[in-house]
Design a protein around this motif. Sequence first.
Motif, PDB file in Angstrom:
ATOM      1  N   ILE A  55       0.841  -1.204   0.000  1.00 60.46           N
ATOM      2  CA  ILE A  55       0.000   0.000   0.000  1.00 60.46           C
ATOM      3  C   ILE A  55       0.874   1.252   0.000  1.00 60.46           C
ATOM      4  O   ILE A  55       0.537   2.256  -0.635  1.00 60.46           O
ATOM      5  N   GLY A  56       2.021   1.177   0.678  1.00 59.13           N
ATOM      6  CA  GLY A  56       2.959   2.310   0.671  1.00 59.13           C
ATOM      7  C   GLY A  56       3.497   2.594  -0.723  1.00 59.13           C
ATOM      8  O   GLY A  56       3.655   3.750  -1.120  1.00 59.13           O
ATOM      9  N   ILE A  57       3.762   1.528  -1.488  1.00 58.97           N
ATOM     10  CA  ILE A  57       4.196   1.706  -2.883  1.00 58.97           C
ATOM     11  C   ILE A  57       3.101   2.413  -3.678  1.00 58.97           C
ATOM     12  O   ILE A  57       3.368   3.357  -4.440  1.00 58.97           O
ATOM     13  N   ALA A  58       1.865   1.963  -3.503  1.00 59.44           N
ATOM     14  CA  ALA A  58       0.746   2.601  -4.204  1.00 59.44           C
ATOM     15  C   ALA A  58       0.626   4.069  -3.814  1.00 59.44           C
ATOM     16  O   ALA A  58       0.326   4.928  -4.654  1.00 59.44           O
ATOM     17  N   ARG A  59       0.855   4.379  -2.541  1.00 63.74           N
ATOM     18  CA  ARG A  59       0.800   5.765  -2.067  1.00 63.74           C
ATOM     19  C   ARG A  59       1.828   6.643  -2.776  1.00 63.74           C
ATOM     20  O   ARG A  59       1.592   7.824  -3.031  1.00 63.74           O
ATOM     21  N   GLY A  60       3.001   6.064  -3.081  1.00 65.29           N
ATOM     22  CA  GLY A  60       4.045   6.826  -3.763  1.00 65.29           C
ATOM     23  C   GLY A  60       3.621   7.304  -5.141  1.00 65.29           C
ATOM     24  O   GLY A  60       4.078   8.343  -5.620  1.00 65.29           O
ATOM     25  N   PHE A  61       2.733   6.550  -5.804  1.00 67.07           N
ATOM     26  CA  PHE A  61       2.197   6.952  -7.103  1.00 67.07           C
ATOM     27  C   PHE A  61       0.919   7.775  -6.960  1.00 67.07           C
ATOM     28  O   PHE A  61       0.605   8.597  -7.815  1.00 67.07           O
ATOM     29  N   MET A  62       0.165   7.517  -5.891  1.00 64.39           N
ATOM     30  CA  MET A  62      -1.155   8.121  -5.726  1.00 64.39           C
ATOM     31  C   MET A  62      -1.101   9.642  -5.654  1.00 64.39           C
ATOM     32  O   MET A  62      -1.861  10.331  -6.342  1.00 64.39           O
ATOM     33  N   GLY A  63      -0.225  10.184  -4.810  1.00 65.32           N
ATOM     34  CA  GLY A  63      -0.171  11.631  -4.609  1.00 65.32           C
ATOM     35  C   GLY A  63       0.026  12.413  -5.903  1.00 65.32           C
ATOM     36  O   GLY A  63      -0.760  13.318  -6.216  1.00 65.32           O
ATOM     37  N   PRO A  64       1.073  12.091  -6.688  1.00 63.42           N
ATOM     38  CA  PRO A  64       1.275  12.801  -7.955  1.00 63.42           C
ATOM     39  C   PRO A  64       0.109  12.660  -8.930  1.00 63.42           C
ATOM     40  O   PRO A  64      -0.240  13.610  -9.633  1.00 63.42           O
ATOM     41  N   VAL A  65      -0.519  11.478  -8.970  1.00 63.06           N
ATOM     42  CA  VAL A  65      -1.632  11.269  -9.899  1.00 63.06           C
ATOM     43  C   VAL A  65      -2.831  12.126  -9.494  1.00 63.06           C
ATOM     44  O   VAL A  65      -3.451  12.793 -10.335  1.00 63.06           O
ATOM     45  N   ILE A  66      -3.178  12.130  -8.214  1.00 64.70           N
ATOM     46  CA  ILE A  66      -4.322  12.903  -7.733  1.00 64.70           C
ATOM     47  C   ILE A  66      -4.100  14.390  -7.981  1.00 64.70           C
ATOM     48  O   ILE A  66      -4.999  15.110  -8.451  1.00 64.70           O
ATOM     49  N   PHE A  67      -2.901  14.874  -7.685  1.00 63.98           N
ATOM     50  CA  PHE A  67      -2.573  16.291  -7.874  1.00 63.98           C
ATOM     51  C   PHE A  67      -2.697  16.682  -9.346  1.00 63.98           C
ATOM     52  O   PHE A  67      -3.269  17.723  -9.682  1.00 63.98           O
ATOM     53  N   SER A  68      -2.162  15.833 -10.224  1.00 61.94           N
ATOM     54  CA  SER A  68      -2.199  16.127 -11.659  1.00 61.94           C
ATOM     55  C   SER A  68      -3.617  16.039 -12.210  1.00 61.94           C
ATOM     56  O   SER A  68      -4.032  16.849 -13.040  1.00 61.94           O
ATOM     57  N   LEU A  69      -4.372  15.061 -11.736  1.00 60.53           N
ATOM     58  CA  LEU A  69      -5.715  14.818 -12.250  1.00 60.53           C
ATOM     59  C   LEU A  69      -6.651  15.979 -11.930  1.00 60.53           C
ATOM     60  O   LEU A  69      -7.438  16.413 -12.779  1.00 60.53           O
ATOM     61  N   MET A  70      -6.573  16.494 -10.712  1.00 62.71           N
ATOM     62  CA  MET A  70      -7.474  17.580 -10.325  1.00 62.71           C
ATOM     63  C   MET A  70      -7.253  18.812 -11.203  1.00 62.71           C
ATOM     64  O   MET A  70      -8.204  19.497 -11.583  1.00 62.71           O
ATOM     65  N   ALA A  71      -5.997  19.072 -11.536  1.00 63.34           N
ATOM     66  CA  ALA A  71      -5.694  20.240 -12.371  1.00 63.34           C
ATOM     67  C   ALA A  71      -6.232  20.082 -13.787  1.00 63.34           C
ATOM     68  O   ALA A  71      -6.509  21.074 -14.466  1.00 63.34           O
ATOM     69  N   GLN A  72      -6.400  18.845 -14.248  1.00 56.25           N
ATOM     70  CA  GLN A  72      -6.885  18.611 -15.602  1.00 56.25           C
ATOM     71  C   GLN A  72      -8.389  18.827 -15.734  1.00 56.25           C
ATOM     72  O   GLN A  72      -8.877  19.155 -16.812  1.00 56.25           O
ATOM     73  N   ILE A  73      -9.136  18.628 -14.649  1.00 57.15           N
ATOM     74  CA  ILE A  73     -10.593  18.621 -14.772  1.00 57.15           C
ATOM     75  C   ILE A  73     -11.249  19.913 -14.295  1.00 57.15           C
ATOM     76  O   ILE A  73     -12.465  20.063 -14.423  1.00 57.15           O
ATOM     77  N   ILE A  74     -10.447  20.851 -13.784  1.00 63.48           N
ATOM     78  CA  ILE A  74     -10.990  22.130 -13.297  1.00 63.48           C
ATOM     79  C   ILE A  74     -10.251  23.285 -13.969  1.00 63.48           C
ATOM     80  O   ILE A  74      -9.017  23.281 -14.024  1.00 63.48           O
ATOM     81  N   PRO A  75     -10.962  24.290 -14.488  1.00 64.76           N
ATOM     82  CA  PRO A  75     -10.282  25.460 -15.060  1.00 64.76           C
ATOM     83  C   PRO A  75      -9.456  26.190 -13.995  1.00 64.76           C
ATOM     84  O   PRO A  75      -9.781  26.161 -12.800  1.00 64.76           O
ATOM     85  N   ARG A  76      -8.426  26.879 -14.445  1.00 57.36           N
ATOM     86  CA  ARG A  76      -7.496  27.541 -13.516  1.00 57.36           C
ATOM     87  C   ARG A  76      -8.200  28.534 -12.597  1.00 57.36           C
ATOM     88  O   ARG A  76      -7.826  28.672 -11.437  1.00 57.36           O
ATOM     89  N   GLU A  77      -9.217  29.221 -13.109  1.00 57.03           N
ATOM     90  CA  GLU A  77      -9.864  30.239 -12.282  1.00 57.03           C
ATOM     91  C   GLU A  77     -10.595  29.649 -11.079  1.00 57.03           C
ATOM     92  O   GLU A  77     -10.937  30.371 -10.139  1.00 57.03           O
ATOM     93  N   HIS A  78     -10.812  28.324 -11.101  1.00 58.72           N
ATOM     94  CA  HIS A  78     -11.512  27.680  -9.990  1.00 58.72           C
ATOM     95  C   HIS A  78     -10.573  26.845  -9.116  1.00 58.72           C
ATOM     96  O   HIS A  78     -11.055  26.101  -8.254  1.00 58.72           O
ATOM     97  N   TYR A  79      -9.251  26.972  -9.308  1.00 54.20           N
ATOM     98  CA  TYR A  79      -8.319  26.210  -8.486  1.00 54.20           C
ATOM     99  C   TYR A  79      -8.488  26.488  -6.987  1.00 54.20           C
ATOM    100  O   TYR A  79      -8.491  25.552  -6.183  1.00 54.20           O
ATOM    101  N   PRO A  80      -8.616  27.759  -6.560  1.00 55.54           N
ATOM    102  CA  PRO A  80      -8.794  27.992  -5.113  1.00 55.54           C
ATOM    103  C   PRO A  80     -10.040  27.298  -4.563  1.00 55.54           C
ATOM    104  O   PRO A  80      -9.995  26.688  -3.492  1.00 55.54           O
ATOM    105  N   ASN A  81     -11.142  27.387  -5.300  1.00 56.82           N
ATOM    106  CA  ASN A  81     -12.381  26.760  -4.844  1.00 56.82           C
ATOM    107  C   ASN A  81     -12.270  25.237  -4.832  1.00 56.82           C
ATOM    108  O   ASN A  81     -12.720  24.580  -3.887  1.00 56.82           O
ATOM    109  N   SER A  82     -11.657  24.672  -5.861  1.00 56.11           N
ATOM    110  CA  SER A  82     -11.524  23.210  -5.916  1.00 56.11           C
ATOM    111  C   SER A  82     -10.596  22.700  -4.826  1.00 56.11           C
ATOM    112  O   SER A  82     -10.837  21.629  -4.248  1.00 56.11           O
TER     113      SER A  82
END
Length: 425
Positions: free
Chosen positions: A130-157
């Motif tokens: 699970i720790g190995i999975a965590r090492g990949f999880m953080g970067p993926v989640i961070f990158s994914l959120m930026a892809q699905i929300i416009p920049r002007e809504h980053y603070p709100n998201s």
Amino acid sequence: MDRLDSDPEKKDPYASLRYPEFRSFLIIRFFLTFAYQIQAVIIGWYIYQLTKDPFSLGLIGLAEAIPALGIALYGGYVADKSEKTKLLKLILVGMFVCSLVLFLITLPAFSSELSQSNIVLIIYFMIFGIGIARGFMGPVIFSLMAQIIPREHYPNSSTWNSAGWQVASIAGPAFGGLVYAYAGISVTFFLILVFLVISFGCIFFLQKRPPQFVPQENMMESLKEGISFVFRSRMLLGAMSLDLFSVFFGGAVALIPVVASEVLHVGAEQFGMMRAAPAIGAVLTMLFMARHSPMNKPWRNLLFAVTGFGLSIIGYGLSTSFYLTLVFLFLEGVFDSVSVVIRSTIMQLLTPDKMRGRVSAVNSMFIGSSNEIGAFESGLTARLMGTVPAIIFGGSMTLLIVSITYLKTKKLIPLGLKEIHQPES
């Protein structure tokens, strides 16, 4: 590039929630965190029941932290060059397999065939996975959120994302403890598997997008590029460093059991209230920030928030009243949540799309285990100084770090949201 406009945040606190993909993303994150928190609680309890050795509990954190931190930079590189939803599915499959093994070895039919030492060893191996999975999880989640929300809504998201994480972090341990008490460990692990399946299913509601980073050099050069970017950006590096040191010296929440027992002389019910106070403060503040964004002067507000965090720790250490201690712990959660939202928004705004995985990985290296290390620091200083002096020392060091940061970053204080919208190079 389009300039960032914060007016929509003032008019619509639910701006990011109006995007169906972001709602799916929140459900993924919520149930994943919910399952993870349940699992963390019941594994700790189960291992202690098997071993009766407090050291075995420390090994749980070590078994997960070592692979999570050790693989973080590589995880960021893979996240940048991969299609995010596909990688997220693979991560969840890996976590599901580890949890499935944990479920099976707790069933009477299997556990009766295994020795106690073998059960404990298998649990540690699954935690390592699970720790190995965590090492990949953080970067993926961070990158994914930026892809699905416009920049002007980053603070709100960022606010809603952090609020969802906090709610799952509060509700998960409580739910897990109740189910474990009334239905047993096997049923609890089965529900964890159900929650992971819900998270996995919601990934199919996210659009596939091609990666924006195509490696032109070898992996080490790509990793070096991400690290260099962080160290060239004064605001990004400052936010990560401030969070690292403030959490390191502000880990006095780990001493709540000692404060409850030896300083306030209260029982288990009051101890539970003390543990809940910071999280309640954090959730309420994040809901407030959904309507009133702290991003008008982000760096100024970040320094204010960490200053308030340090002062609340000192107040918590000096207090001899149970209810006053609750107030200071509540305020600690309030100020910490402001800091989290500002820092995560700064990271989203300053990081180029092609580097999001690697920058998130560097952030994980900075703060991935700062809570655990901070708890260790608080425990060590409490043994050397005593509980109350250790808490006051931690809060004072936090204020010192803020003061040094203020002197080093005065030019960043007047900057508004529009001035930090472009990634620094």
